[in-house]
Design a protein around this motif. Sequence first.
Motif, short mmCIF file in Angstrom:
data_model
loop_
_atom_site.label_atom_id
_atom_site.label_comp_id
_atom_site.label_asym_id
_atom_site.label_seq_id
_atom_site.Cartn_x
_atom_site.Cartn_y
_atom_site.Cartn_z
N PRO A 117 48.20 69.46 106.58
CA PRO A 117 47.16 68.83 105.75
C PRO A 117 47.05 67.34 106.04
O PRO A 117 48.05 66.67 106.35
N GLN A 118 45.82 66.83 105.93
CA GLN A 118 45.56 65.43 106.25
C GLN A 118 46.29 64.48 105.30
O GLN A 118 46.74 63.41 105.72
N LEU A 177 50.40 59.92 104.77
CA LEU A 177 51.58 59.30 104.17
C LEU A 177 52.28 58.33 105.13
O LEU A 177 53.14 57.53 104.70
N ASN A 178 51.93 58.41 106.43
CA ASN A 178 52.51 57.52 107.45
C ASN A 178 54.05 57.55 107.41
O ASN A 178 54.72 56.53 107.28
N HIS A 231 52.69 59.92 120.19
CA HIS A 231 51.82 60.60 119.23
C HIS A 231 52.71 61.22 118.13
O HIS A 231 53.62 61.99 118.44
N PRO A 232 52.46 60.90 116.79
CA PRO A 232 53.34 61.42 115.72
C PRO A 232 53.07 62.88 115.35
O PRO A 232 53.70 63.42 114.43
N GLY A 233 52.16 63.51 116.02
CA GLY A 233 51.79 64.89 115.65
C GLY A 233 52.96 65.84 115.67
O GLY A 233 53.12 66.69 114.78
N LEU A 289 58.06 68.40 110.70
CA LEU A 289 58.50 68.03 109.36
C LEU A 289 57.81 68.89 108.30
O LEU A 289 58.43 69.34 107.33
N TRP A 290 56.52 69.14 108.50
CA TRP A 290 55.77 69.98 107.56
C TRP A 290 56.31 71.42 107.55
O TRP A 290 56.44 72.05 106.50
N ARG A 291 56.62 71.93 108.75
CA ARG A 291 57.16 73.29 108.84
C ARG A 291 58.51 73.39 108.13
O ARG A 291 58.76 74.35 107.37
N ILE A 292 59.36 72.40 108.34
CA ILE A 292 60.69 72.43 107.71
C ILE A 292 60.58 72.30 106.19
O ILE A 292 61.25 73.02 105.44
#
Length: 640
Positions: free
Chosen positions: A104-105, A110-111, A137-139, A145-148
């Motif tokens: 999600p955007q 949140l940087n 690239h932080p992707g 991180l989102w998956r974890i």
Amino acid sequence: MTLFRQIYALLFGLFLLTIASVAYVQFSETQGFLSKQMESDLNNASNSLGLMLTPVLEAADDAGAETLVNVIFEGGYYQQIKLTWLVGGKQQVWNNSVRVDNVPQWFIDLNLFKTIKKQTTITSGWLQLATLEITAHPGFGYQELWRIITDIIILFSILFLIAIICARVGLSWILKPLNTLSVHAKKIAERQFGPDMPTPKTKELKELVNAFNSMSAQLKQVFNSLDEEVSALRKKNLVDQVSGLPNRQYMVSRVNGWLSEPSTGALYLVKMDWLEEVHSKYGFQVRDETIRVLAEKLQHHQDEISSSVIARIAAYEFAFLVEDCEHEQLTKYLQSLIRTVNKEISKSGCKPNEQFYIGVAERLGQMTVSDMLAQADNALQQSIKDGKVFHWFENTQKQLFTREEWRSNLNHAIKNKKFQFRWQPIQLCARDEICQRELYCQLQIGETTLHAGQFMPYVELLSLGTMLDRCLIETVNEHRLFERNYERVAINLTYQSIGDTDFHMWLKQFLRANKFADRICFEIPEASVYSDLESCENLCKVIRDSGAHFGIDHFGRQFGSMAYLQSLRPNYVKLDQSLAYIEDNQHNSELCRALVNVAKGLDIQVIVTGIQEATQLTRFTDLRVDAYQGFIVPPVNVKL
């Protein structure tokens, strides 16, 4: 908040705190690990790309340089690559927007990852060819991180659900003794002493439960002691020791109370000289045993005809008080009495219908105690003089109606709601205030106004009690008496209504639909409690659950245990009028005090009835009664 909820909330908070702490640590560690991994990848990519670009830069091949950078850049792990040629100052820039699939955007905004850049200078020997700047690239970091985080949330949610279910079941099991203890404590506060609670295994709770069981047993013993005290005082002061029947003192007080209320019936005085013959032949022990057996037979056989009070008022004299009966029923009672006594005479070896006399005085209109006793005694003396078994003064007062006329008149009055009402206030002793009003009904037939004592025997005889009670309750409600009167209104229920389950259902619906049910009181005679306790319990439950009130009328009249008070839990009791006429002496004051203590020990309001004058009231005020009723404050007509 209950103890269960407090402990449950504490465990819930601690569990959330633990999960939040673990989640924070896991989040921080993962974020740091991903940042270091991206930095390491950036260093490797910068070194590799620098080595690959050296020959191309030496050859000044722009297209080759762009091809090599595109191969690396299209992998999507870099946000920007900037190649600056030192020879000529040419600059080539490759950009990639920060867009990550399946994340999600708001999470990207949140940087969470700082910008990581790596700048190197590409050389050929000692010659500097260009500068290479790569921005990571932080992707990858956001995606991982989102998956974890998602996996952790799912895992912790499952653990949380399992934990709260286990906590609820475990706490319910652990705190079950406390819940039982709470229920038991409430019952003790309401003076309900049930069986002991089972002892739990937890040491602290075990000690607490044992303490409560001990306290409950002691309080129950106190109540039982009061009940036994009442029985002992009755037996001592109001019961004949030989026959087990009430004595003269009790009979006189009952007659006095009976005559102070609108009612019908008769008083029978019986002289049994044949008992003297038994005494002379066999001695006083056989005589006393004969009297005891005779008393049992009389109580058994006479109650089958009509409920009555049988007393032994002298050595060989007995009195029979029959209330609320018409002339025909009184005649049957007399016939049964003669048969029963003759059977016992025959068993004793004496001749039937000899040395046995009965005088009958039927209540007519307004009579005093002295009038009634004198008339019964005169009838007895006339029976002895004439040598007949009984003498009944002829009733010169003509009966108002035949039985069928009574049936017709009462049915018509009930159907058309023709009853009139009077009520009598019940005053509080502590202050000049009315706590409730007792309702009485009257019936106008032609030019004659009949009070309840004149037609109620026929209501019971014709089984019209339920219809009458419904009629009276509906009539009072239709005239909005409950709404207009702030004090509670007490209504006496008939014996038939108390045992009628259909009436119970109707009353339940009526009270639930009535907005002023809390202003309605129903009075149940104590005799009904002893004759049909189960029906009384069912009726009282209906009344209590609907928000109305109920009391026990004629409290203390019957010779029996007061234990029924614990199961019925009435709001108030009315001391029987006969207690107001018992001679004022220390023993009788102790009896009244014991009755009051039994009721007040269960937090039940006590109302004394039959109060005629202030001096009489003073004696009961000292006994801590709550309210009083009597002709000291007479009934008045109700304005409908």
